[in-house]
Design an enzyme around this catalytic site. Structure first.
Site, short mmCIF file in Angstrom:
data_model
loop_
_atom_site.label_atom_id
_atom_site.label_comp_id
_atom_site.label_asym_id
_atom_site.label_seq_id
_atom_site.Cartn_x
_atom_site.Cartn_y
_atom_site.Cartn_z
N HIS A 28 0.80 -1.23 0.00
CA HIS A 28 0.00 0.00 0.00
C HIS A 28 0.84 1.29 0.00
O HIS A 28 0.73 2.15 0.85
CB HIS A 28 -1.11 0.00 1.06
CG HIS A 28 -0.73 -0.24 2.49
ND1 HIS A 28 0.22 0.48 3.15
CD2 HIS A 28 -1.24 -1.10 3.40
CE1 HIS A 28 0.28 0.08 4.40
NE2 HIS A 28 -0.57 -0.88 4.58
N HIS A 82 -5.57 -8.53 14.74
CA HIS A 82 -5.66 -7.34 13.88
C HIS A 82 -6.41 -7.73 12.61
O HIS A 82 -6.13 -8.78 12.02
CB HIS A 82 -4.23 -6.89 13.58
CG HIS A 82 -4.08 -5.71 12.69
ND1 HIS A 82 -5.03 -4.70 12.58
CD2 HIS A 82 -3.07 -5.35 11.86
CE1 HIS A 82 -4.59 -3.80 11.72
NE2 HIS A 82 -3.41 -4.17 11.26
N GLU A 84 -6.55 -6.19 9.65
CA GLU A 84 -6.05 -5.85 8.31
C GLU A 84 -5.80 -7.15 7.54
O GLU A 84 -5.36 -8.16 8.10
CB GLU A 84 -4.77 -4.99 8.38
CG GLU A 84 -4.46 -4.38 7.03
CD GLU A 84 -3.48 -3.21 7.06
OE1 GLU A 84 -2.89 -2.95 8.13
OE2 GLU A 84 -3.31 -2.57 6.01
N ASP A 86 -3.77 -8.51 5.52
CA ASP A 86 -2.54 -9.30 5.45
C ASP A 86 -2.48 -10.31 6.61
O ASP A 86 -1.69 -11.26 6.57
CB ASP A 86 -1.29 -8.43 5.41
CG ASP A 86 -1.25 -7.33 6.45
OD1 ASP A 86 -2.31 -6.90 6.92
OD2 ASP A 86 -0.13 -6.89 6.79
N HIS A 148 -1.52 -0.29 14.69
CA HIS A 148 -1.73 0.99 14.04
C HIS A 148 -3.16 1.17 13.58
O HIS A 148 -3.45 2.15 12.86
CB HIS A 148 -0.76 1.14 12.85
CG HIS A 148 -1.03 0.15 11.73
ND1 HIS A 148 -1.28 0.56 10.45
CD2 HIS A 148 -1.13 -1.18 11.70
CE1 HIS A 148 -1.49 -0.49 9.67
NE2 HIS A 148 -1.40 -1.56 10.43
N ASP A 167 1.51 -6.20 14.23
CA ASP A 167 2.37 -5.35 13.39
C ASP A 167 3.51 -4.70 14.19
O ASP A 167 4.55 -4.34 13.61
CB ASP A 167 1.54 -4.24 12.74
CG ASP A 167 0.76 -4.71 11.52
OD1 ASP A 167 1.24 -5.61 10.82
OD2 ASP A 167 -0.34 -4.18 11.29
N TYR A 193 10.05 0.36 8.35
CA TYR A 193 8.70 -0.05 8.79
C TYR A 193 8.14 0.99 9.77
O TYR A 193 6.99 1.42 9.66
CB TYR A 193 8.79 -1.42 9.45
CG TYR A 193 7.46 -2.05 9.73
CD1 TYR A 193 6.84 -2.87 8.79
CD2 TYR A 193 6.81 -1.85 10.94
CE1 TYR A 193 5.61 -3.45 9.04
CE2 TYR A 193 5.59 -2.43 11.21
CZ TYR A 193 4.99 -3.23 10.26
OH TYR A 193 3.78 -3.80 10.51
N HIS A 226 5.23 -9.63 10.96
CA HIS A 226 6.05 -9.44 9.76
C HIS A 226 7.52 -9.55 10.17
O HIS A 226 7.92 -8.98 11.21
CB HIS A 226 5.87 -8.06 9.14
CG HIS A 226 4.48 -7.78 8.63
ND1 HIS A 226 3.94 -8.40 7.54
CD2 HIS A 226 3.53 -6.91 9.08
CE1 HIS A 226 2.71 -7.94 7.32
NE2 HIS A 226 2.43 -7.04 8.26
FE1 FEO Z 1 -1.74 -3.61 9.76
FE2 FEO Z 1 0.46 -6.04 8.77
O1 FEO Z 1 -1.18 -5.14 8.88
#
Ligand code: FEO
Length: 398
Positions: A28, A82, A84, A86, A148, A167, A193, A226
């Site tokens: 993104h 989370h 999101e 991913d 986040h 994250d 990051y 991640h």
């Molecule tokens: Fe906020 Fe890795 O997604």
């Protein structure tokens, strides 16, 4: 062996069952030049648990890694830290194959997952600071709102003192190694990051670090969603977050510009020389060869930003508009600097750049340089003096 993918042991009863995305280069708007990983974790015990999932297109890889350790239907609990995609993209596949007794998320997480997937999954909202039993083991949940997303939370596993941090403390870095001590060159990716994902929430980071310290939870391992798992010395990344969150600035300037016929590039060169003359460390980053997310990484500790644009159609160059929009959204604090640029018949470009500086809260130092068409020696001297003035403004920074 069940499938070709293998789980990786993190502790006696925790396994990494995520996916490696070697190919992604745009996350993104953030350039992921080294790919990324989507980390999911399997906790074995009386009530086996899956912590987070992976991007939807990697569901097969995750399920295969799980199956290398345990029959997926034996998993009793899924935790979604989370929403999101991913991390939640494979949740539907996991729920279908596992049919867990319980799915847990934060209160905001339940709402976010429902708004994403519109399924009747009966997800149970866990309160901030609450725990659930995994039989002889226990998971404690701590909300991490706006780190986040509003739904973000972290989960702490009692056995092995593993913090599943989602994250937070992560980085985009695809690697065959799963641990930070096996990936010695992680620093730039961790910085990148933070600069591109976490930076606008720096105040939240400071609050969260205090809250976590006060919780009494003392992780031995931090397992983010991640990049590598922190096992050797977790203070390296925790201390780095405290430092980044403080946004302490260095005697360093970033010069960002785009150019039409080379005039603004010449002004950039003169300004950089002025900065160097006064002892500032300088990064010159023309937008034609530097990605916005790498520039933000350099700005993470820089004291100053000098930005240059030609005037194009009564405004700034498209690449500069892109960068300014991106930077403004990331809300860097404590920067000084100024603008410069070439124009043909009206200096609209520098005027618009000044507005971006004002909206971002960048303190003006020195005098902006606006040059008609091609800079002469006087214009280059003004750009040099702008560099010197900005360097003097940040000279006291370490
Ligand atoms: Fe906020 Fe890795 O997604």
């Amino acid at each position: 062996m069940n499938g070709s993918y293998q789980a990786v042991k993190i502790t006696d009863n925790v396994f990494w069952v995520g996916a490696i995305d070697w190919n992604i280069r745009d996350f993104h708007g953030y350039s992921t030049n080294r790919g990324t990983t989507y980390n999911a974790y399997l906790v074995l015990g009386e009530r086996p648990a899956l912590i987070d999932t992976v991007k939807e297109s990697f569901a097969e890889e995750m399920m295969s890694r799980i199956a290398s350790v345990i029959e997926p239907s034996k998993i009793k609990v899924i935790v979604s830290n989370h929403a999101e995609m991913d991390h939640s993209g494979s949740l539907g596949r996991a729920i279908t194959e596992i049919r867990p007794e319980k799915i847990y998320a934060s209160k905001m997480g339940v709402a976010a997952l429902n708004a994403h997937f519109h399924q009747d999954w009966n997800i149970e909202a866990v309160a901030d600071g609450s725990s659930v039993s995994l039989g002889s083991d226990k998971i404690t949940f701590l909300e991490a709102r706006m780190l986040h997303w509003p739904d973000s939370m972290v989960s702490f596993l009692e056995s092995g003192r593993v913090l599943f941090s989602n994250d937070i403390f992560g980085m985009h870095l695809a690697s065959s190694s799963r641990f930070e001590d096996e990936v010695p060159d992680w620093f730039y990716e961790a910085s990148k990051y933070y600069a591109n994902i976490i930076l606008p929430y720096s105040g939240v980071v400071e609050t969260f670090l205090k809250k976590f310290s006060a919780s009494g939870l003392r992780p031995a391992i931090i397992a983010p969603d991640h990049g590598p798992v922190w096992r050797k010395d977790i203070s390296r990344i925790v201390d780095l977050y405290a430092k980044f969150a403080a946004q302490k600035r260095a005697n360093k300037a970033v010069v960002v510009y785009d150019t039409m016929w080379g005039s603004t590039a010449r002004l950039a060169g003169a300004a950089a020389e002025g900065l160097i003359t006064e002892g500032a460390a300088v990064k010159v980053m023309p937008l034609q060869s530097h990605h916005r997310s790498d520039i933000m990484t350099e700005l993470l500790d820089a004291g100053a930003l000098l930005a240059g644009t030609p005037t194009l159609n009564k405004g700034i160059y498209p690449a500069m508009a892109d960068f300014m929009t991106y930077m403004k959204g990331l809300e860097p604090k404590g920067l000084a600097g100024n603008v410069f640029g070439s124009y043909g018949w009206a200096p609209h470009g520098t005027a618009e750049l000044k507005q971006y500086f004002e909206k971002t809260g960048i303190e003006f130092a020195g005098t902006a340089v606006e040059c008609k068409y091609v800079p002469d020696s006087a214009a280059l001297e003004k750009a040099f003096e702008l560099g010197r003035a900005v360097a003097k403004r940040i000279a006291s920074y370490g």
